[in-house]
Design a protein around this motif. Structure first.
Motif, PDB file in Angstrom:
ATOM      1  N   ASP A 170      10.469   1.026   2.250  1.00 17.87           N
ATOM      2  CA  ASP A 170      11.583   0.559   1.430  1.00 17.87           C
ATOM      3  C   ASP A 170      11.085  -0.354   0.318  1.00 17.87           C
ATOM      4  O   ASP A 170      10.408  -1.355   0.573  1.00 17.87           O
ATOM      5  N   GLY A 171      11.413  -0.015  -0.913  1.00 15.90           N
ATOM      6  CA  GLY A 171      11.120  -0.874  -2.047  1.00 15.90           C
ATOM      7  C   GLY A 171       9.649  -1.098  -2.318  1.00 15.90           C
ATOM      8  O   GLY A 171       9.281  -2.082  -2.945  1.00 15.90           O
ATOM      9  N   GLY A 172       8.784  -0.198  -1.849  1.00 17.83           N
ATOM     10  CA  GLY A 172       7.367  -0.290  -2.151  1.00 17.83           C
ATOM     11  C   GLY A 172       6.548  -1.144  -1.208  1.00 17.83           C
ATOM     12  O   GLY A 172       5.332  -1.252  -1.367  1.00 17.83           O
ATOM     13  N   THR A 173       7.161  -1.764  -0.213  1.00 16.22           N
ATOM     14  CA  THR A 173       6.421  -2.614   0.705  1.00 16.22           C
ATOM     15  C   THR A 173       5.440  -1.809   1.553  1.00 16.22           C
ATOM     16  O   THR A 173       5.607  -0.600   1.760  1.00 16.22           O
ATOM     17  N   ASP A 174       4.411  -2.508   2.086  1.00 18.89           N
ATOM     18  CA  ASP A 174       3.475  -1.869   3.016  1.00 18.89           C
ATOM     19  C   ASP A 174       4.055  -1.747   4.423  1.00 18.89           C
ATOM     20  O   ASP A 174       3.512  -1.003   5.254  1.00 18.89           O
ATOM     21  N   TRP A 175       5.126  -2.478   4.735  1.00 17.92           N
ATOM     22  CA  TRP A 175       5.752  -2.351   6.050  1.00 17.92           C
ATOM     23  C   TRP A 175       6.392  -0.979   6.188  1.00 17.92           C
ATOM     24  O   TRP A 175       6.891  -0.416   5.219  1.00 17.92           O
ATOM     25  N   GLN A 224       4.250 -12.301   2.481  1.00 15.21           N
ATOM     26  CA  GLN A 224       3.130 -13.142   2.078  1.00 15.21           C
ATOM     27  C   GLN A 224       2.195 -13.532   3.213  1.00 15.21           C
ATOM     28  O   GLN A 224       1.022 -13.785   2.966  1.00 15.21           O
ATOM     29  N   ALA A 225       2.663 -13.578   4.435  1.00 11.07           N
ATOM     30  CA  ALA A 225       1.840 -14.060   5.537  1.00 11.07           C
ATOM     31  C   ALA A 225       0.630 -13.157   5.758  1.00 11.07           C
ATOM     32  O   ALA A 225       0.704 -11.930   5.604  1.00 11.07           O
ATOM     33  N   ALA A 604      -2.792  -8.694   3.080  1.00  9.36           N
ATOM     34  CA  ALA A 604      -4.013  -7.947   3.380  1.00  9.36           C
ATOM     35  C   ALA A 604      -5.234  -8.499   2.662  1.00  9.36           C
ATOM     36  O   ALA A 604      -6.331  -7.953   2.796  1.00  9.36           O
ATOM     37  N   GLY A 605      -5.061  -9.583   1.889  1.00  7.27           N
ATOM     38  CA  GLY A 605      -6.170 -10.088   1.096  1.00  7.27           C
ATOM     39  C   GLY A 605      -7.391 -10.463   1.901  1.00  7.27           C
ATOM     40  O   GLY A 605      -8.524 -10.346   1.422  1.00  7.27           O
ATOM     41  N   ARG A 606      -7.183 -10.897   3.136  1.00  2.00           N
ATOM     42  CA  ARG A 606      -8.321 -11.325   3.935  1.00  2.00           C
ATOM     43  C   ARG A 606      -9.281 -10.169   4.223  1.00  2.00           C
ATOM     44  O   ARG A 606     -10.477 -10.396   4.484  1.00  2.00           O
ATOM     45  N   TYR A 607      -8.794  -8.919   4.183  1.00  2.00           N
ATOM     46  CA  TYR A 607      -9.668  -7.774   4.431  1.00  2.00           C
ATOM     47  C   TYR A 607     -10.697  -7.577   3.317  1.00  2.00           C
ATOM     48  O   TYR A 607     -11.745  -6.976   3.525  1.00  2.00           O
ATOM     49  N   ASP A 648       7.852  -6.975  -7.719  1.00  2.00           N
ATOM     50  CA  ASP A 648       8.274  -8.071  -6.853  1.00  2.00           C
ATOM     51  C   ASP A 648       8.009  -7.811  -5.380  1.00  2.00           C
ATOM     52  O   ASP A 648       7.881  -8.746  -4.591  1.00  2.00           O
ATOM     53  N   THR A 649       7.923  -6.545  -4.981  1.00  2.00           N
ATOM     54  CA  THR A 649       7.750  -6.214  -3.566  1.00  2.00           C
ATOM     55  C   THR A 649       6.313  -5.859  -3.229  1.00  2.00           C
ATOM     56  O   THR A 649       6.047  -5.314  -2.170  1.00  2.00           O
ATOM     57  N   ASP A 650       5.379  -6.148  -4.126  1.00  2.00           N
ATOM     58  CA  ASP A 650       3.979  -5.843  -3.839  1.00  2.00           C
ATOM     59  C   ASP A 650       3.464  -6.829  -2.797  1.00  2.00           C
ATOM     60  O   ASP A 650       3.195  -7.991  -3.091  1.00  2.00           O
ATOM     61  N   ASP A 651       3.325  -6.357  -1.565  1.00  2.00           N
ATOM     62  CA  ASP A 651       2.777  -7.208  -0.522  1.00  2.00           C
ATOM     63  C   ASP A 651       1.353  -6.782  -0.168  1.00  2.00           C
ATOM     64  O   ASP A 651       0.831  -7.152   0.885  1.00  2.00           O
ATOM     65  N   ARG A 652       0.716  -6.014  -1.047  1.00  2.00           N
ATOM     66  CA  ARG A 652      -0.716  -5.730  -0.937  1.00  2.00           C
ATOM     67  C   ARG A 652      -1.482  -6.736  -1.806  1.00  2.00           C
ATOM     68  O   ARG A 652      -2.247  -7.538  -1.307  1.00  2.00           O
ATOM     69  N   VAL A 653      -1.270  -6.666  -3.117  1.00  2.00           N
ATOM     70  CA  VAL A 653      -1.768  -7.691  -4.043  1.00  2.00           C
ATOM     71  C   VAL A 653      -0.535  -8.445  -4.518  1.00  2.00           C
ATOM     72  O   VAL A 653       0.188  -7.979  -5.407  1.00  2.00           O
ATOM     73  N   VAL A 654      -0.270  -9.588  -3.927  1.00  2.00           N
ATOM     74  CA  VAL A 654       0.989 -10.285  -4.188  1.00  2.00           C
ATOM     75  C   VAL A 654       1.119 -10.572  -5.685  1.00  2.00           C
ATOM     76  O   VAL A 654       0.126 -10.840  -6.373  1.00  2.00           O
ATOM     77  N   PRO A 655       2.344 -10.503  -6.241  1.00  2.00           N
ATOM     78  CA  PRO A 655       2.520 -10.642  -7.689  1.00  2.00           C
ATOM     79  C   PRO A 655       2.110 -11.996  -8.236  1.00  2.00           C
ATOM     80  O   PRO A 655       1.915 -12.137  -9.445  1.00  2.00           O
TER      81      PRO A 655
END
Length: 715
Positions: A170-175, A224-225, A604-607, A648-655
């Motif tokens: 939904d909305g481009g999220t990785d979830w 973001q977490a 996912a940035g820690r990866y 706004d929904t980029d939870d891979r590379v946060v905006p």
């Protein structure tokens, strides 16, 4: 193939600027951005971070939401005046308006595939009761949301084809939300799984499936977490998620992620574990035939996180893998787990080209290789003997080869820069190829040329590039406005593929170039290693050298070169804009990693430390600090025109990466060319984006790059 609109008569770009080009399109007045007073001392250096407040999630931070609204207002007003934008919007839509199929997957005599009539926002899923039968609609994700931004992101039919497991984005999220459909009736079952992310879909017989999930984040932290504690679960159909069985986890090491697949004979569940993005895995096998007595007992096959391992399939106790252990360009190994003393055996040795994909169909291994970043497909027996080659139509990329041991057929796709995917059926017994689906196009592929050239980077390394142009433009030898695209990271290979926006650029008279710079996987492990960690500067040097080559060879004029890249490629655009602002007329940095000192703090940035290193380790910090786009802006220097794009929904590379970067760029006073940001709503890192949003974004980007490189769209 039908060609409805020949374009050979479209004129070359005008020799002088049109009146539209002459209008004032210099930098507008930027919105005011509050500067904070955050300063940190890192390894003896004071690092100012005045825009840290822009890291906050736009959904929960009114000040950030207000800033986004004001930035979009300025950007939209600017984009509305671009002379070529409307042409690109119309032409990209026309080019993209063709029927598109995915490669079919057979289960229980049924064939499953997606099919898009052309401009549908999302691709529906269909089934046929036989290859020649009429197709039947199973899932239409276009009905899920009024804005078309809820996507069918993945699916897998059960072994007998009676049920379909699918994931919703939904909305481009990785979830992902996982659901199940009864194929006979088309009705959904009650099963629903939440908090799945970076998951495979793997049926265990017809009783249930394996999936990977994270713990439910705290309220307001889902975008973001940091992602820790991924685990594999088994869901039994007809039961609530709360009763799902834990299959595999490593609570002693929260950073390790796990995915599960099941071999097509249903015998083995393969658990693949990784600590980051690098292809270094541990592998375990669960004997599903012994589950009643042993439970989810995971048998270690590979330990140590030293090499890449990818399970191909199994026949009985024997499992085939592709690995780069003692083979930087990969080879095929097999192990018989039913043997008294299982040992690894070499099936297909390493060759001069890296293996890019593998499958077992019938009694054959089908291997795809990369030969200078273009696909080659070869067939072997299960013992590794050469058994032929799949004929491909020139420079391009092959995908698919879906199938299972014992299947008489496989399906695959072939695409190139000037040709959308055509789907083929290959008879494994006779080698006969037939066409399953071929698109009808609004252009003639023969009106374009795809050329591969090689150039030398700063240190003498030979690097390939692909050049897409209209045939008449290439024949003329004229230097034309050019978009140079790159990525250069995470072992990802840029192979030829179709893009309506790229073809539209070429159709307007420009050149589109893809540079296969180091950091990718085009030449195996060594090519990747040469572009990561303390070798990252090689990536930027390769890209800069590509631009210099294009100018020296007369492919683009010195003032007509634009650059483009997304994600790690957005970092690339930001870094080279800092290092060589004189070389580029314009750039598009999409969903980029711009703050290299804080990237590991979100989702996912820690990866990514496998490619970038650890910001909290001094040696890595010094490397990151030297190229971080946010921290190396040259104040008072004329920069390229920059259009930063994010969502706004980029939870891979946060905006927040793009927000902070554009705020710093706008404050630095970088000349008369504009530096703008376009922030999409209800969209993420790229996947699942509805067609209408993708076309609108492409028109904005290409219209922007066209203006600042001097490309005049046809009348």
């Amino acid at each position: 193939m039908n060609h409805r609109l020949p374009i050979a008569a479209i004129s070359l770009l005008a020799a002088v600027a049109s009146p539209a080009i002459a209008q004032d399109m210099t930098a507008p007045a930027y919105p005011e951005t509050r500067r904070g007073d955050v300063v940190e001392t890192l390894f003896g250096e004071e690092i100012a971070d005045p825009y840290r407040w822009l890291e906050e999630d736009v959904r929960n931070a009114p000040e950030v939401a207000d800033w986004v609204e004001r930035q979009n207002a300025v950007t939209n007003a600017y984009l509305d005046r671009l002379p070529a934008r409307d042409w690109f919007r119309a032409r990209v839509g026309e080019i993209f308006d063709f029927a598109r199929y995915s490669t079919p997957v057979e289960r229980g005599g049924r064939y499953f595939y997606t099919f898009n009539t052309g401009l549908q926002n999302q691709s529906p899923l269909y089934v046929r009761e036989g290859l020649e039968a009429e197709q039947r609609l199973l899932i239409d994700p276009n009905e899920w949301a009024d804005d078309g931004a809820t996507a069918l992101s993945g699916w897998r039919a059960s072994p007998d084809g009676s049920k379909l497991l699918y994931s919703v984005q939904d909305g481009g999220t990785d979830w992902r939300i996982l659901r199940v459909l009864d194929v006979d009736t088309g009705e959904p079952l009650e099963d629903e799984i939440r908090w799945a992310k970076f998951t495979d879909l793997a049926w265990v017989g017809e009783e249930g499936f394996l999936y990977s999930r994270f713990p439910e984040p705290e309220e307001g932290e889902d975008f973001q977490a940091l992602n820790y504690d991924q685990a594999v679960y088994f869901h039994r159909l007809g039961t609530p998620q709360s009763e799902d069985e834990l299959v595999f986890a490593t609570p002693e090491d929260r950073e390790v992620g796990h995915s599960a697949s099941v071999t097509s004979d249903g015998r083995w569940a393969i658990i693949t574990s990784a600590k980051g993005t690098d292809a270094r895995y541990e592998v375990r096998a669960i004997d599903l035939a012994a589950r009643d007595t042993r439970g989810w007992q995971a048998r270690p096959l590979v330990t140590g996180f030293d090499n890449a391992w990818s399970a191909v399939n199994s026949v009985g106790g024997k499992i085939w893998f592709v690995t780069n252990k003692d083979a930087p360009l990969y080879r095929v190994l097999a192990i018989d787990l039913d043997a008294a003393s299982p040992e690894w055996e070499v099936v297909v040795p390493e060759t001069e080209q890296p293996i890019d994909g593998a499958s077992i169909v019938g009694d054959r291994l089908v291997l795809s290789y990369l030969q200078d970043a273009s696909s080659v497909a070869r067939i072997h027996t299960l013992d590794g003997e050469a058994a032929g080659e799949v004929e491909l139509a020139g420079i391009g990329s092959v995908g698919g080869f879906s199938g299972r041991p014992g299947n008489p057929e496989t399906f695959y796709s072939f695409t190139s820069f000037n040709c959308p995917p055509t789907i083929y059926r290959l008879d494994m017994a006779t080698g006969e190829r037939s066409t399953f689906a071929e698109p009808e196009l609004a252009f003639d592929p023969d009106d374009f040329t795809v050329e591969q050239r090689f150039y030398d980077s700063k240190d003498g390394t030979r690097v390939p590039m692909f050049i897409l142009r209209r045939a008449d433009v290439a024949a003329s030898g004229e230097a034309v406005p050019t978009v140079l695209y790159g990525y250069g990271g995470f072992d990802i290979s840029l192979t030829p593929g179709f893009s309506a926006s790229r073809l539209a650029w070429a159709q307007a008279g420009g050149a589109f170039v893809v540079a296969n710079i180091r950091g990718g996987g085009e030449y195996g492990k060594a090519w990747h290693d040469a572009g990561r960690l303390d070798n990252k500067q090689n990536v930027f040097d390769d890209f800069i050298a590509a631009g210099e080559f294009l100018i020296a060879e007369g492919i683009t004029p010195a003032d007509g070169l634009a650059i483009q890249g997304g994600s790690n490629g957005g970092l690339l655009v930001g870094a080279v804009s800092n290092q060589r602002p004189d070389l580029f007329a314009a750039g598009n940095a999409a969903v980029g990693v711009m703050d290299m000192l804080r990237f590991d703090r979100w989702t996912a940035g820690r990866y990514w430390v496998d490619d970038y290193g650890y910001p909290d380790r001094e040696d890595d910090f010094r490397v990151l600090r030297a190229y971080s786009p946010l921290h190396n802006i040259q104040r008072g220097v004329d920069y390229p025109a920059l259009l930063v794009t994010t969502a706004d929904t980029d939870d891979r590379v946060v905006p927040g990466h793009s927000f902070k970067y554009i705020a710093a760029v706008q404050e630095a006073g970088l000349g008369e060319r504009p530096q703008l940001i376009r922030i999409e709503t209800r969209a993420g890192h790229g996947s699942g984006k509805p067609t209408d949003k993708a076309i609108a974004e492409a028109a904005d980007i290409m219209g922007f790059l066209a203006y600042w490189t001097g490309l005049v769209a046809p009348e």
